[in-house]
Design an enzyme around this catalytic site. Sequence first.
Site, PDB file in Angstrom:
ATOM      1  N   HIS A  29       5.925 -10.108 -52.097  1.00 23.56           N
ATOM      2  CA  HIS A  29       6.225 -10.222 -50.805  1.00 23.56           C
ATOM      3  C   HIS A  29       6.512 -11.443 -50.156  1.00 23.56           C
ATOM      4  O   HIS A  29       6.804 -11.603 -49.140  1.00 23.56           O
ATOM      5  CB  HIS A  29       4.746  -9.598 -50.068  1.00 23.56           C
TER       6      HIS A  29
ATOM      7  N   ASP B  98       5.568  -1.894 -58.796  1.00 19.47           N
ATOM      8  CA  ASP B  98       4.303  -2.125 -57.753  1.00 19.47           C
ATOM      9  C   ASP B  98       4.861  -0.911 -56.573  1.00 19.47           C
ATOM     10  O   ASP B  98       6.053  -0.785 -56.306  1.00 19.47           O
ATOM     11  CB  ASP B  98       4.516  -3.385 -56.981  1.00 19.47           C
TER      12      ASP B  98
ATOM     13  N   HIS C  20       4.386  -1.118 -53.530  1.00 22.97           N
ATOM     14  CA  HIS C  20       4.882  -1.428 -52.394  1.00 22.97           C
ATOM     15  C   HIS C  20       6.271  -2.298 -52.712  1.00 22.97           C
ATOM     16  O   HIS C  20       6.599  -2.843 -53.792  1.00 22.97           O
ATOM     17  CB  HIS C  20       4.012  -2.828 -51.835  1.00 22.97           C
TER      18      HIS C  20
ATOM     19  N   ASP D 199      -0.595  -0.535 -58.657  1.00 20.69           N
ATOM     20  CA  ASP D 199      -1.198   0.275 -57.449  1.00 20.69           C
ATOM     21  C   ASP D 199      -0.651   1.515 -57.134  1.00 20.69           C
ATOM     22  O   ASP D 199      -1.107   2.052 -56.245  1.00 20.69           O
ATOM     23  CB  ASP D 199      -1.205  -0.574 -56.272  1.00 20.69           C
TER      24      ASP D 199
END
Length: 342
Positions: free
Chosen positions: A122, A161, A163, A248
Amino acid sequence: MQFGYSEVCLAHDPGSRHPETPDRLRAIRERLKRKHGVEYVNADPCDLETMAAVHEQAYLESVKQFCADGGGNWDPDTTAVEETWDAVRHSVGLACWAVDAALEGQNGRKTPFSIGRPPGHHAVYDDAMGFCFVNNVAVAAQHALDTDDHDVDRVAIVDWDVHHGNGTQDIFYERDDVFFVSIHEQGLYPGTGAIDETGTGDGDGTTLNIPMPAGTDDQDYLSAVEGPIVSALTEFDPDCLLISAGFDAHRHDPISRIRLSTEAYALMTDRLRTLADDTDAALAFILEGGYGLDVLADSVAIVHETFDGRAPIEPDAGCSDKAASTLEDVADEHGLEHDFDG
């Protein structure tokens, strides 16, 4: 596999209520005690100059000073302590080690997997967010391109991931020497990663986003890997393939609504290993998210087992209608052939 690991990464402690805890690494290490062929490698911490190849130097210096002053809340999600800067340097250093090891011919049972923290995908060019201060995989990709001995012209990054890897996309969005793929939950933090985000300028077409609907499962993700991801990256023909390996999207992770089983990570690993072999690309894994400690540890372990000779169990069901619709839109956006079993 060889796992890049440093005790220094445990010193970054954002607090007992924060999901990105040092216990993530402890859980992985404890689970891997039961496995054959596990090796641990430490690495030198990354220097600021290497990180500045993909980040604004003034930003990096501000993070270093922020930590030296005792840390605190950089933003509501991203917290530092005094030791965080050293943990960041070691986490990035381990990612660069993984690239070096892969490009020096470490593969098969010696395939490198960096399990540093804090994670990185991120972190954008000039800011921290989403638990991330420096973009580990982006620095590692640039390191591969910049190191003369490696003779690397093209790097591909697959981010599984849950996200969207907005920071990695941000850093390489206008470049044609790095192909970034993100498969993630639609609408989840940070809200980026739409299908029509495909790159600009020289990078037009070298970003591929697959925003999957909540509730999608193993076969849906496998269809994405076997379909648009393999098609696009086979055409790109990378010299190095890096996996931003967050766990995740597991059905028992507390932070998402994707329904992957542990077996899904074996299946994706198997297909991406085959892609690396077919394109003669060096392959390395770099840890991102994963916040259910048991399923994080189990999922990392099954990636290791896949390289240790365990054959993944193939799913019985076909691709769901809602996932097939998404994958058709992705393929159309990138001009890829498709035939999904919806």
